[in-house]
Design a protein around this motif. Structure first.
Motif, mmCIF file in Angstrom:
data_model
loop_
_atom_site.group_PDB
_atom_site.id
_atom_site.type_symbol
_atom_site.label_atom_id
_atom_site.label_comp_id
_atom_site.label_asym_id
_atom_site.label_seq_id
_atom_site.Cartn_x
_atom_site.Cartn_y
_atom_site.Cartn_z
ATOM 1 N N ILE A 251 -4.259 -28.361 -22.817
ATOM 2 C CA ILE A 251 -3.935 -29.383 -23.804
ATOM 3 C C ILE A 251 -2.591 -29.972 -23.410
ATOM 4 O O ILE A 251 -1.652 -29.239 -23.098
ATOM 5 N N LEU A 252 -2.498 -31.280 -23.413
ATOM 6 C CA LEU A 252 -1.258 -31.967 -23.090
ATOM 7 C C LEU A 252 -0.480 -32.207 -24.380
ATOM 8 O O LEU A 252 -0.974 -32.862 -25.295
ATOM 9 N N GLU A 253 0.717 -31.641 -24.465
ATOM 10 C CA GLU A 253 1.571 -31.798 -25.640
ATOM 11 C C GLU A 253 2.772 -32.646 -25.246
ATOM 12 O O GLU A 253 3.546 -32.254 -24.364
ATOM 13 N N ILE A 254 2.936 -33.784 -25.882
ATOM 14 C CA ILE A 254 4.019 -34.705 -25.555
ATOM 15 C C ILE A 254 5.005 -34.738 -26.716
ATOM 16 O O ILE A 254 4.614 -34.949 -27.862
ATOM 17 N N THR A 255 6.278 -34.538 -26.402
ATOM 18 C CA THR A 255 7.324 -34.543 -27.416
ATOM 19 C C THR A 255 8.431 -35.488 -26.995
ATOM 20 O O THR A 255 8.935 -35.396 -25.872
ATOM 21 N N GLU A 256 8.781 -36.404 -27.903
ATOM 22 C CA GLU A 256 9.929 -37.278 -27.683
ATOM 23 C C GLU A 256 11.122 -36.682 -28.406
ATOM 24 O O GLU A 256 11.022 -36.305 -29.572
ATOM 25 N N TRP A 257 12.247 -36.615 -27.705
ATOM 26 C CA TRP A 257 13.454 -36.015 -28.242
ATOM 27 C C TRP A 257 14.540 -37.054 -28.444
ATOM 28 O O TRP A 257 14.635 -38.023 -27.696
ATOM 29 N N ASP A 258 15.384 -36.797 -29.427
ATOM 30 C CA ASP A 258 16.679 -37.457 -29.496
ATOM 31 C C ASP A 258 17.707 -36.332 -29.384
ATOM 32 O O ASP A 258 17.355 -35.198 -29.053
ATOM 33 N N GLU A 259 18.953 -36.618 -29.655
ATOM 34 C CA GLU A 259 19.978 -35.573 -29.491
ATOM 35 C C GLU A 259 19.898 -34.469 -30.537
ATOM 36 O O GLU A 259 20.602 -33.470 -30.432
ATOM 37 N N ASN A 260 19.020 -34.590 -31.523
ATOM 38 C CA ASN A 260 18.893 -33.572 -32.564
ATOM 39 C C ASN A 260 17.748 -32.594 -32.305
ATOM 40 O O ASN A 260 17.498 -31.714 -33.115
ATOM 41 N N GLY A 261 17.059 -32.738 -31.195
ATOM 42 C CA GLY A 261 15.919 -31.872 -30.911
ATOM 43 C C GLY A 261 16.344 -30.498 -30.425
ATOM 44 O O GLY A 261 17.514 -30.235 -30.156
ATOM 45 N N SER A 262 15.379 -29.623 -30.330
ATOM 46 C CA SER A 262 15.606 -28.282 -29.805
ATOM 47 C C SER A 262 14.252 -27.645 -29.537
ATOM 48 O O SER A 262 13.284 -27.929 -30.238
ATOM 49 N N LEU A 263 14.195 -26.822 -28.532
ATOM 50 C CA LEU A 263 12.967 -26.090 -28.225
ATOM 51 C C LEU A 263 13.317 -24.622 -28.055
ATOM 52 O O LEU A 263 14.134 -24.263 -27.197
ATOM 53 N N GLU A 264 12.711 -23.784 -28.882
ATOM 54 C CA GLU A 264 12.877 -22.344 -28.751
ATOM 55 C C GLU A 264 11.845 -21.849 -27.740
ATOM 56 O O GLU A 264 10.653 -22.109 -27.889
ATOM 57 N N LEU A 265 12.304 -21.142 -26.730
ATOM 58 C CA LEU A 265 11.421 -20.633 -25.693
ATOM 59 C C LEU A 265 10.846 -19.276 -26.094
ATOM 60 O O LEU A 265 11.420 -18.569 -26.924
ATOM 61 N N GLU A 266 9.733 -18.917 -25.496
ATOM 62 C CA GLU A 266 9.006 -17.701 -25.863
ATOM 63 C C GLU A 266 9.842 -16.432 -25.757
ATOM 64 O O GLU A 266 9.694 -15.521 -26.555
ATOM 65 N N ASN A 267 10.714 -16.350 -24.778
ATOM 66 C CA ASN A 267 11.462 -15.117 -24.544
ATOM 67 C C ASN A 267 12.864 -15.124 -25.141
ATOM 68 O O ASN A 267 13.709 -14.336 -24.747
ATOM 69 N N GLY A 268 13.130 -16.041 -26.081
ATOM 70 C CA GLY A 268 14.399 -16.032 -26.788
ATOM 71 C C GLY A 268 15.395 -17.087 -26.383
ATOM 72 O O GLY A 268 16.390 -17.284 -27.067
ATOM 73 N N ASN B 3 16.570 -21.156 -25.342
ATOM 74 C CA ASN B 3 16.277 -22.451 -25.939
ATOM 75 C C ASN B 3 16.794 -23.583 -25.065
ATOM 76 O O ASN B 3 17.575 -23.371 -24.137
ATOM 77 N N ILE B 4 16.318 -24.776 -25.392
ATOM 78 C CA ILE B 4 16.728 -25.996 -24.704
ATOM 79 C C ILE B 4 17.132 -26.996 -25.772
ATOM 80 O O ILE B 4 16.382 -27.216 -26.723
ATOM 81 N N LYS B 5 18.324 -27.593 -25.600
ATOM 82 C CA LYS B 5 18.800 -28.590 -26.550
ATOM 83 C C LYS B 5 19.210 -29.849 -25.792
ATOM 84 O O LYS B 5 20.011 -29.782 -24.863
ATOM 85 N N PRO B 6 18.663 -30.981 -26.190
ATOM 86 C CA PRO B 6 19.050 -32.234 -25.547
ATOM 87 C C PRO B 6 20.335 -32.801 -26.147
ATOM 88 O O PRO B 6 20.711 -32.464 -27.265
ATOM 89 N N PHE B 7 20.996 -33.647 -25.373
ATOM 90 C CA PHE B 7 22.137 -34.413 -25.860
ATOM 91 C C PHE B 7 22.141 -35.760 -25.141
ATOM 92 O O PHE B 7 21.627 -35.880 -24.030
ATOM 93 N N ARG B 8 22.657 -36.769 -25.791
ATOM 94 C CA ARG B 8 22.693 -38.106 -25.190
ATOM 95 C C ARG B 8 23.728 -38.166 -24.079
ATOM 96 O O ARG B 8 24.792 -37.576 -24.169
ATOM 97 N N VAL B 9 23.373 -38.910 -23.035
ATOM 98 C CA VAL B 9 24.293 -39.144 -21.928
ATOM 99 C C VAL B 9 24.446 -40.644 -21.701
ATOM 100 O O VAL B 9 23.605 -41.442 -22.128
ATOM 101 N N ASN B 10 25.503 -41.004 -21.027
ATOM 102 C CA ASN B 10 25.796 -42.399 -20.724
ATOM 103 C C ASN B 10 25.112 -42.792 -19.414
ATOM 104 O O ASN B 10 25.612 -42.489 -18.332
ATOM 105 N N HIS B 11 23.955 -43.410 -19.530
ATOM 106 C CA HIS B 11 23.213 -43.878 -18.358
ATOM 107 C C HIS B 11 22.457 -45.136 -18.765
ATOM 108 O O HIS B 11 21.757 -45.126 -19.780
ATOM 109 N N PRO B 12 22.595 -46.217 -18.015
ATOM 110 C CA PRO B 12 21.919 -47.460 -18.406
ATOM 111 C C PRO B 12 20.405 -47.284 -18.491
ATOM 112 O O PRO B 12 19.798 -46.676 -17.614
ATOM 113 N N GLN B 13 19.821 -47.803 -19.558
ATOM 114 C CA GLN B 13 18.377 -47.732 -19.735
ATOM 115 C C GLN B 13 17.789 -49.137 -19.710
ATOM 116 O O GLN B 13 18.492 -50.118 -19.559
#
Length: 187
Positions: free
Chosen positions: A122-139, A141-151
């Protein structure tokens, strides 16, 4: 044992040369395998590295810092490969990135159709902003933050990521950005 491994598969910029390849990173956080910013040739370099002997089946999660082709184009190759009957992994294949990711994948599916649908996953797609977080199975985690890069029209912003393992070790990825305050906060 808690651990973060960060392997550089390519970091040579958008223009590939005989000695430098576009972005691609293989990150393992407490056994979770993450393909980060799969630029052109990322899958071939991953297989040549020996880090993923199961090939596409070894990938648990794909994370994009931004949607420019030099950081995302091998997502197409990976999804196409995951459609093959050779692939046996049945765990969900998670793809995460900035807002605009679903729109991009929708446009690619309009072009390639079912060929971008993993056969057994199953393909699971998640869009993040700087408030997201992913808890990994083994304890960890991954947290995004905004960076300065032209879009461009694909996404309003780019993301960096903080990877933490279960023991609290931290690795910070800022992508191809300008000065990044999150790197100072992590030190």
């Amino acid at each position: 044992m808690s651990m973060i491994n960060f392997n550089i598969l390519g970091a040579g910029g958008a223009f590939p040369t005989a000695t430098h390849s576009p972005a691609a990173y293989w990150v393992s956080v407490d056994g979770q395998n993450i393909l980060l910013d799969p630029g052109p040739g990322a899958l071939v370099r991953l297989l040549k590295s020996g880090l993923a002997p199961l090939g596409v089946d070894a990938v648990d999660l794909i994370i994009l810092s931004h949607l420019h082709p030099d950081h995302s184009v091998d997502l197409i190759a990976l999804l196409f490969a995951a459609h093959s009957p050779i692939c046996r992994n049945e765990a969900p294949l998670r793809v995460m990135g900035p807002v605009g990711l679903k729109n991009l994948l929708g446009k690619l599916k309009d072009i390639y159709g079912r060929w971008l649908e993993p056969r057994n996953r199953i393909l699971e797609i998640t869009e993040w902003d700087e408030n997201g977080s992913l808890e990994l199975e083994n304890g960890g985690n991954i947290k995004p933050f905004r960076v300065n890069h032209p879009q461009d029209h694909l996404s309003e912003f780019a993301l960096g990521y903080k990877f933490s393992d279960a023991a609290g070790h931290l690795a910070v990825f800022s992508g191809d950005t300008g000065a990044c305050s999150e790197l100072n906060k992590a030190a």
